[in-house]
Design a protein around this motif. Sequence first.
Motif, PDB file in Angstrom:
ATOM      1  N   PRO A 311     -97.400 -20.512  44.632  1.00 50.46           N
ATOM      2  CA  PRO A 311     -97.888 -20.296  46.003  1.00 50.46           C
ATOM      3  C   PRO A 311     -96.828 -20.588  47.055  1.00 50.46           C
ATOM      4  CG  PRO A 311     -98.728 -22.370  45.130  1.00 50.46           C
ATOM      5  CD  PRO A 311     -98.018 -21.683  43.992  1.00 50.46           C
ATOM      6  N   SER A 312     -96.856 -19.801  48.106  1.00 55.44           N
ATOM      7  CA  SER A 312     -96.031 -20.082  49.281  1.00 55.44           C
ATOM      8  C   SER A 312     -96.816 -21.008  50.202  1.00 55.44           C
ATOM      9  CB  SER A 312     -95.692 -18.783  50.011  1.00 55.44           C
ATOM     10  OG  SER A 312     -96.881 -18.197  50.529  1.00 55.44           O
ATOM     11  N   LEU A 313     -96.164 -21.510  51.231  1.00 60.88           N
ATOM     12  CA  LEU A 313     -96.868 -22.334  52.214  1.00 60.88           C
ATOM     13  C   LEU A 313     -98.020 -21.558  52.833  1.00 60.88           C
ATOM     14  CD1 LEU A 313     -93.843 -24.066  54.011  1.00 60.88           C
ATOM     15  CD2 LEU A 313     -95.402 -25.068  52.319  1.00 60.88           C
ATOM     16  N   GLN A 314     -97.783 -20.270  53.075  1.00 64.69           N
ATOM     17  CA  GLN A 314     -98.836 -19.414  53.627  1.00 64.69           C
ATOM     18  C   GLN A 314     -99.997 -19.284  52.644  1.00 64.69           C
ATOM     19  OE1 GLN A 314     -97.596 -15.300  54.342  1.00 64.69           O
ATOM     20  NE2 GLN A 314     -98.635 -15.376  56.314  1.00 64.69           N
ATOM     21  N   ASP A 315     -99.684 -19.137  51.346  1.00 65.60           N
ATOM     22  CA  ASP A 315    -100.729 -19.046  50.319  1.00 65.60           C
ATOM     23  C   ASP A 315    -101.554 -20.332  50.262  1.00 65.60           C
ATOM     24  OD1 ASP A 315     -99.736 -16.542  49.623  1.00 65.60           O
ATOM     25  OD2 ASP A 315     -98.489 -17.339  47.995  1.00 65.60           O
ATOM     26  N   ILE A 316    -100.882 -21.476  50.408  1.00 71.72           N
ATOM     27  CA  ILE A 316    -101.569 -22.767  50.364  1.00 71.72           C
ATOM     28  C   ILE A 316    -102.587 -22.863  51.499  1.00 71.72           C
ATOM     29  CG2 ILE A 316    -101.248 -25.265  50.647  1.00 71.72           C
ATOM     30  CD1 ILE A 316     -98.519 -24.895  49.198  1.00 71.72           C
ATOM     31  N   ASP A 317    -102.166 -22.441  52.702  1.00 70.23           N
ATOM     32  CA  ASP A 317    -103.090 -22.475  53.840  1.00 70.23           C
ATOM     33  C   ASP A 317    -104.244 -21.491  53.635  1.00 70.23           C
ATOM     34  OD1 ASP A 317    -101.618 -24.411  55.109  1.00 70.23           O
ATOM     35  OD2 ASP A 317    -100.544 -23.022  56.431  1.00 70.23           O
ATOM     36  N   SER A 318    -103.946 -20.299  53.106  1.00 73.04           N
ATOM     37  CA  SER A 318    -105.003 -19.311  52.862  1.00 73.04           C
ATOM     38  C   SER A 318    -106.003 -19.835  51.834  1.00 73.04           C
ATOM     39  CB  SER A 318    -104.392 -17.992  52.360  1.00 73.04           C
ATOM     40  OG  SER A 318    -103.584 -17.397  53.342  1.00 73.04           O
ATOM     41  N   ASN A 369    -101.484 -34.035  58.992  1.00 70.52           N
ATOM     42  CA  ASN A 369    -100.616 -32.923  59.394  1.00 70.52           C
ATOM     43  C   ASN A 369     -99.742 -32.408  58.260  1.00 70.52           C
ATOM     44  OD1 ASN A 369    -101.535 -32.914  62.087  1.00 70.52           O
ATOM     45  ND2 ASN A 369    -100.173 -34.628  62.583  1.00 70.52           N
ATOM     46  N   ASP A 370     -99.952 -32.939  57.046  1.00 62.71           N
ATOM     47  CA  ASP A 370     -99.223 -32.425  55.886  1.00 62.71           C
ATOM     48  C   ASP A 370     -99.890 -31.164  55.357  1.00 62.71           C
ATOM     49  OD1 ASP A 370     -97.679 -34.638  56.189  1.00 62.71           O
ATOM     50  OD2 ASP A 370     -97.980 -35.424  54.159  1.00 62.71           O
ATOM     51  N   HIS A 371     -99.151 -30.425  54.560  1.00 63.85           N
ATOM     52  CA  HIS A 371     -99.742 -29.286  53.858  1.00 63.85           C
ATOM     53  C   HIS A 371    -100.677 -29.784  52.762  1.00 63.85           C
ATOM     54  CE1 HIS A 371     -97.158 -26.134  55.597  1.00 63.85           C
ATOM     55  NE2 HIS A 371     -96.204 -27.047  55.592  1.00 63.85           N
ATOM     56  N   GLY A 372    -101.631 -28.941  52.377  1.00 64.24           N
ATOM     57  CA  GLY A 372    -102.437 -29.250  51.217  1.00 64.24           C
ATOM     58  C   GLY A 372    -101.565 -29.280  49.970  1.00 64.24           C
ATOM     59  N   ILE A 373    -102.063 -29.922  48.924  1.00 64.14           N
ATOM     60  CA  ILE A 373    -101.285 -30.082  47.689  1.00 64.14           C
ATOM     61  C   ILE A 373    -101.710 -29.014  46.677  1.00 64.14           C
ATOM     62  CG2 ILE A 373    -100.623 -31.680  45.840  1.00 64.14           C
ATOM     63  CD1 ILE A 373    -101.744 -33.947  47.684  1.00 64.14           C
ATOM     64  N   PRO A 374    -100.828 -28.077  46.336  1.00 66.26           N
ATOM     65  CA  PRO A 374    -101.191 -27.044  45.349  1.00 66.26           C
ATOM     66  C   PRO A 374    -101.153 -27.627  43.933  1.00 66.26           C
ATOM     67  CG  PRO A 374     -98.914 -26.731  46.027  1.00 66.26           C
ATOM     68  CD  PRO A 374     -99.439 -27.896  46.832  1.00 66.26           C
TER      69      PRO A 374
END
Length: 454
Positions: A311-318, A369-374
Amino acid sequence: MGSEPPSSPQVVEDGGEEDEEELSGGEEADLRSSSGRGSLLTRRGITLRVLLKDGLVEPGDGVLAIHYLGKNFVGDLLTDGKIRWVETGQIFNSPSAWATHCKRLVNPAKKSGCGWASVRYRGQKLVQYKTTWLHKYQPSADMSLVSEEDDDEDEEEGKTAVQADEKIKNNKPGLHDVMVSRRTDRERIPVRYCTLGTRDATRDPHTLVELSAFSAINRFQPFNVAVSSNVLLLMDFHCHLTTSEVVGYLGGRWDTNTQLLTVLRAFPCRTRLADRDSASAVEEEICQNLFMRGLSLVGWYHSHPRGPALPSLQDIDSQMDHQLRLQGSNNGFQPCLGIICGPYYHGNQGVASTITPFWVVPPPEQRPNDHGIPVAVEVTYVQDNFLTSDVLNEMMLLVDYYRAAPDLVQFNQYWCPDTTMMDKIKGSLSCHAPKDQAYSQILEHVYSQLSNMH
């Protein structure tokens, strides 16, 4: 990497004990001088200059790569058959000279190695092009001439290569009139989640992120997943048709008692990702299909045509958005499965696509404010008894949709020196075969349609 080469580059000739030195033009001519073209060409005589001269490879920037013990090296193939290391601009006379030099930087104890087995040209090991040359010009040659074996460290190199997004380019073995055309992508090297830190608006949203294991974040996978083989077959077929990214939805059932998510059906979106006007109509049609079959929306899939199935960062957010949407307003738990399919990444093992199921764990409360963890999801794959008419119908609809598309994959072209794109898709889909062997005859009709689309 990417630094400008110095004006007077250093030429490195030391390649260790196994160095295949470049021959002069006269020596090459002497080796070819007997009864026919290349009739006396020895293992040592098949050089990069020979492959260039006979059209099996082409000069270019960044077309050569070495992946060794977690380190990546990129090189340019020059018109005279020499190699320029992109990082420093140094010139090397042979693959072995470059490979040995790079490996010694990582492992000073490394004395020598087979450069032809370590260096990749457009994703394929150079030794494969040497084999192709012999098949073409010396069909009766002893294949042991090119049977160089990788050493133990090269095995580690291969494992690392699977995780790295190599530059995907044309493979041109010279045996064939036409090869598959690929965009020259920038390398996208996956990063570890722990290196991301707080969200940064300047970070490329297409940055790929390695998956964590649930155990690595001190959690258990909170649900079980079973995926039907027909789901994988239709999804893999969809992702193979075009060089552009595709997307689709997954239908199935969620059993709250057993905590089992069963994925029973794939619903490809026959629309372009940028076509927002038709997207809502396509999604509405899929919702109706789900309702008619008594299924729920349980996930989604998309492709990374030439890159790793990560996953990309964008995929993680989606994915996080989908998870929150499926959870609903009653705050009940229902998982949403994300799947990434990588059909044309040359780091894949063989012709089979890499298929990666994943989920996203929200960041810790103290770091909102961190990204989710894939995280990687463990899945049980269930072999269907037969290929359903629903799946076959969807496959034909996809064929019709992409028939005139400019980014349609040309299935009569070559994936690698000895495998056509048609061979590749057949081989990949065979991994998702139902129990009833009659499916292969049924799919032949679909494959014939693909062959007639050019």
